[in-house]
Design an enzyme around this catalytic site. Structure first.
Site, short mmCIF file in Angstrom:
data_model
loop_
_atom_site.label_atom_id
_atom_site.label_comp_id
_atom_site.label_asym_id
_atom_site.label_seq_id
_atom_site.Cartn_x
_atom_site.Cartn_y
_atom_site.Cartn_z
N GLU A 176 -2.77 5.03 -1.31
CA GLU A 176 -1.53 4.67 -0.48
C GLU A 176 -1.25 5.92 0.37
O GLU A 176 -0.43 5.70 1.44
CB GLU A 176 -0.56 4.28 -1.64
CG GLU A 176 -1.16 3.43 -2.48
CD GLU A 176 0.05 2.51 -3.28
OE1 GLU A 176 -0.10 1.42 -3.71
OE2 GLU A 176 0.81 3.43 -3.96
N ARG A 234 1.03 -1.12 0.05
CA ARG A 234 0.02 -0.08 0.10
C ARG A 234 0.82 1.22 0.03
O ARG A 234 0.72 2.07 0.75
CB ARG A 234 -0.91 0.09 1.05
CG ARG A 234 -2.28 0.94 0.85
CD ARG A 234 -3.44 0.65 1.71
NE ARG A 234 -4.26 1.49 1.32
CZ ARG A 234 -5.86 1.17 1.54
NH1 ARG A 234 -5.92 0.19 2.37
NH2 ARG A 234 -6.74 1.93 1.04
#
Lengths: 152, 806
Positions: B760, B384
């Site tokens: 992210e 992520r």
């Protein structure tokens, strides 16, 4: 993993030493031990069923006695394979000191390693399980020797 | 003609275009259990594969005996490295220029490494077969501590390359060394340190963790012997890359490989790489002539496929006594495990870690990264985050706090003093990036005002006094982080994967009735592409989002693209969508001009069609234009209304944000409570604010997990001690704090719709924010840096070491 401890056993040093070298006594005292066969004076094969947390596995392996100093001390080394559950290996230094004619103080230091699934899943349970098993073993040994002395 | 009884607002609302909180269309099937995942693929005669894995972290494989396994009812084959050697597949290339064993070839290098692949008629039989395979190992010395990897007497791990002096990224200094990567001006940086008023130095570790998507990695491979075609259904974040890699490895023509990524239950970087399971399932299908399914279990996922982080960053900052930074020097020891299987663009062995100057105007900086081998699982994926960007953000954000502490300055004030100023954009960083846009001061001030920062600091001061007087056993921490990300890989001038430039693509086809389909080279794993992509098209060409079907993941139908990871979908494919839509719009304008009998330049775009300037009643809507495009196009124009765009971005995008966390920690138990978490994100143009909020919630929850306990931990013999969700922290609703979200909007100047990517950011900004809050809480007791993860036990230990526990 390291462990050490002391047990006072109500039996003379000679009897304790004999018991620690007797495959039948060891088999009865090791928790989960299904078979223990003597190959020579210092070598045995063993089968032990161990349960750690969610894992139950049967370990088969070699047990070797070394540094024999009768009736005061020895080292016991073992290594077992439990298939996909992993493996365990370790050893204990055991020493005996007379506490009067009818009692013996047994001291032990254990060093053991486990690997594979038992280490991954049982990680947080291994130390407490090992302590419990060691406690059980010496309790069994005490009972066994008391029974013998009662029998004699 | 369009319904002119509607107001402009009503027409716009009907489109559900950019800026609309459109509900996620994919959730209709997900929330009803009607998704179609890899494990839902069930083919006639399908077999199942499962791995024999090594219990040892480092051992020689003396023998593998399959005799008993082959007698287990249902077991059809046991594949070993010897089998794979006959098709030259015992080893496979990694994305990082290394090679990796598919199945143990002579030795094993990490616990749970794949040793043999058992193929059976069902999963139970395969598991029984796995238990019956007898493998004899000879244990070798184990290397777990990365700081011991380069010792002269460190165990030799990679015997296959022991004499190789040069790796994929230059010379190797030691048998466990992979690469050294340096950026920046060393001499100028050293000079800045020599004349600095103040310097700080700290070894900041970002521990090993794992993306751990709820759906593990899996595939079904089916080889058609008659057509010589291989079909692979798999959990792939980048289906086209997988097809190309399979084609190169298996020497099959690319058109004979069909890669299909159906619905995916979370990726977070875990599903970018190629794993031994895929190769073994494909070989098993070729050998048996039947489809073969491979599905990882949870332990396998956590311990074998693609960890993240494991960066150990020795960080130094030079500054004036007034708190102006003058230099940054970072050395990273990067633990890559047994094989270098990092999923970075090929020329970037440490990803974009050189974004480590962060949001601050460092005149000079120098960075060196040493990659090393240890007896741990390979991987190093961008969990992520864009490639190594969360590591970089953690490094600089922690270091800025340490500097603030040394200068006795407020950490927010130190940041405001050193931010890149709005007029400096496009900003060239000392480590080589060109930041496209930003307004850091506005974002930071808005965050501080929103949480009443000054009052929080006053409260903290009062609590500290009370603690010293023995009136409370609770300490209060205020975490501040201000991150700059670099996402949207990437421009072909500096980004490729195995030589494939990192463009992305979109193909839009409008049907005669004014509805259409859009296909992309990206692949959603939960991001909501089916919803947001249609919104971009809706705004660009005035077709309601509900009338656009979005399709991804099938390499036979989707245009070639590099997939979804590193927050690249919106910056790259999002741009391709807008560009393809604009091609359609250009043709539509020609059609409208012809039909309305004016010159194209006399038309103006108006929400969902073209209008003649100054003649509001002369209007032609896109729905009508679609019909005309097929059935009565202007003479000489070919019928149809479709377009393709392949977009090679001119630059990355640079989202940023200001996060503030307030936390209380009980020193006697180490138990923390997140009192407040405020996250301000600037991702440029906001396509769907509801999806952005969802992304931020998810990213913050993962950041919370990582900072506060989630870890892949190895004991000294190489056992993974966090191999299940019993020990690996995945927060549930019970542990997860409440999130407050906010935003500013600074559009990207080079992106067609000004969007920058957001999925992210919360992980990148969240991890340092939590860690800074913990460190801030303890700082008045005399600590400068406490390593993550900050679980209760470590907090208690820190309190005890600092003398706070009696």
């Amino acid at each position: 993993m390291d462990m050490n401890g002391q047990e006072r056993i109500a039996a003379p040093i000679g009897a304790v030493w004999a018991a620690l070298n007797d495959p039948q006594v060891l088999k009865n005292c090791i928790p989960g031990c299904e078979a223990l066969e003597k190959q020579s004076d210092t070598e045995m094969t063993a089968k032990v069923v161990l349960r750690i947390g969610p894992i139950k596995a049967s370990f088969e392996g070699q047990v070797t006695l070394a540094n024999l100093n009768p009736p005061h001390s020895y080292s016991i080394q073992g290594e077992g394979k439990g298939g996909i559950a992993g493996f365990a290996k370790g050893g204990a230094d055991v020493s005996l000191v007379e506490d009067g004619p009818a009692a013996t103080v047994l001291s032990y230091t254990v060093k053991a390693d486990v690997g594979g699934k038992i280490a991954q899943l049982g990680g947080r349970l291994i130390d407490s399980t090992a302590r419990k098993l060691a406690g059980q073993f010496f309790a069994n040994l005490g009972t066994c020797l008391n029974d013998q002395s009662v029998g004699a | 003609m369009n319904d002119m009884s509607l107001t402009r607002e009503e027409r716009e609302a009907k489109l559900e275009g950019m800026g609309c909180k459109r509900k996620r269309v994919e959730d209709i099937r997900f929330t009803q259990g009607k998704g179609n995942y890899v494990d839902d693929v069930k083919l006639p005669g399908m077999l199942h594969g499962d791995f024999v894995r090594s219990p040892h972290a480092h051992a020689r494989v003396k023998s593998i005996n399959s005799e008993k396994a082959l007698k287990v009812p249902g077991v059809l084959a046991v594949i070993t490295a010897e089998t794979l050697k006959t098709v030259n597949l015992a080893w496979m290339p990694t994305l990082a220029g290394d090679v990796q064993m598919v199945l143990a070839d002579g030795k094993v290098l990490f616990q749970n490494q794949e040793v043999a692949f058992v193929v059976a008629t069902d999963r139970y039989a395969a598991d029984d077969g796995v238990a019956a395979v007898e493998v004899e190992y000879e244990p070798l010395p184990v290397l777990v501590d990365p700081f011991k990897a380069l010792d002269p007497d460190a165990p030799l791990l990679r015997e296959d390359i022991k004499d190789k002096k040069d790796g994929a990224h230059g010379p190797r200094k030691h048998h466990n060394h992979i690469f050294e990567w340096t950026v920046g001006d060393r001499e100028l940086t050293d000079a800045a340190f020599n004349k600095a008023d103040v310097t700080i130095k700290e070894m900041i570790s970002y521990h090993r963790t794992h993306p751990s998507p709820l759906e593990t990695c899996q595939c079904v491979c089916s080889f058609d012997k008659v057509k010589s075609e291989l079909t692979i259904w798999g959990t792939f974040q980048a289906p086209h890359v997988i097809r190309t890699v399979v084609s190169l490895i298996a020497k099959l023509p690319e058109q004979k490989i069909h890669v299909i990524a159906p619905d995916i239950g979370g990726g977070f970087g875990n599903k970018v790489g190629a794993y031994p399971g895929y190769i073994c399932a494909a070989v098993a299908s070729i050998v048996t002539g039947k489809p073969v399914k491979w599905v990882e279990d949870r332990i396998e996922n956590l311990t074998a496929t693609s960890f993240a982080r494991d960066y150990h960053m020795t960080t130094e900052i030079a500054a004036t006594k007034e708190g102006k930074v003058t230099g940054l020097r970072v050395h990273v020891l990067a633990d890559h495990g047994a094989f270098d299987a990092c999923a970075d663009p090929s020329k970037w062995p440490a990803g974009f870690f050189n974004i480590v100057t962060g949001s601050y105007d460092f005149p000079v900086a120098y960075l060196a990264v040493d990659g090393i081998y240890t007896n741990k699982a390979p991987g190093g994926v961008a969990y992520r985050c864009s490639f190594r960007v969360t590591e970089a953000a953690y490094c600089i954000e922690r270091a800025m706090d340490i500097l603030a502490q040394k200068l006795d300055m407020d950490p927010a004030e130190l940041r405001l003093k050193n931010f890149v100023k709005p007029e400096q954009f496009p900003y060239h960083s000392a480590l080589g990036w060109e930041y496209d846009s930003g307004d850091y001061h506005t974002a930071m001030r808005k965050a501080m005002e929103s949480v009443k920062y000054a009052e929080l600091r006053q409260e903290q001061a009062a609590k500290r006094e009370a603690f010293k007087r023995g009136e409370t056993r609770e300490i209060m921490g205020i975490g501040v982080s201000f991150f700059t990300e670099i996402v949207g890989a990437g421009p072909s001038k500096n980004c490729d994967i195995l030589g494939i430039a990192m463009f992305d693509s979109c193909e839009i086809r409008l049907h005669p009735t004014g509805a259409g389909i859009a296909r992309m080279g990206t692949k959603s794993q939960g991001q909501g592409h089916e919803t947001t992509w249609a919104q971009i098209i809706a705004t660009e060409i005035g077709i309601p989002a509900d009338n656009i079907m979005v399709e991804e993941g099938n390499t036979d139908t989707a245009p070639y693209g590099l997939g979804t990871y590193g927050s690249r979908s919106t910056p790259v494919a999002g741009a391709a969508i807008a560009m393809a839509a604009r091609k359609i719009k250009a043709k539509a304008q020609m059609i409208a001009a012809y039909k309305l009998e004016v010159h194209e330049d006399d038309l103006e775009w108006d929400i969902d069609g073209f209008r003649v300037k100054g003649l509001p009643e002369k209007f032609l809507g896109m729905k009508d234009i679609s019909w005309i495009a097929y059935n009565s196009p202007p003479p000489g124009m070919e019928p149809g209304l479709e377009a393709v765009s392949y977009y090679d971005p001119p630059n990355m995008t640079y989202p940023f944000g200001a996060y503030i966390c307030v936390m209380d920690i009980d020193v006697d138990t180490g138990v923390y409570k997140v009192r407040r978490f405020y996250a301000l994100d600037d991702c440029g143009t906001r396509i769907n604010p509801m999806i952005i909020e969802g992304q931020v919630h998810g990213g913050l929850t993962e950041a919370f997990a990582i900072a506060m306990g989630q870890e892949i931990h190895y004991d000294e013999t190489g056992n993974v001690t966090t191999g299940s969700f019993m020990d690996f922290f995945v927060p549930t609703a019970v542990e997860t704090p409440k999130w407050e979200t906010d935003y500013t909007v600074t559009p990207s100047p080079h992106h067609p719709i000004g969007a920058k990517g957001v999925g992210e950011s919360p992980n990148v900004g969240g991890v340092p924010c939590f860690s800074n809050a913990v460190n801030d809480a303890f700082s008045f007791l005399g600590s400068t840096h406490i390593q993550m993860p900050h679980d209760y036990w470590r907090n208690w230990k820190a309190a005890r070491e600092l003398g706070a526990v009696g």
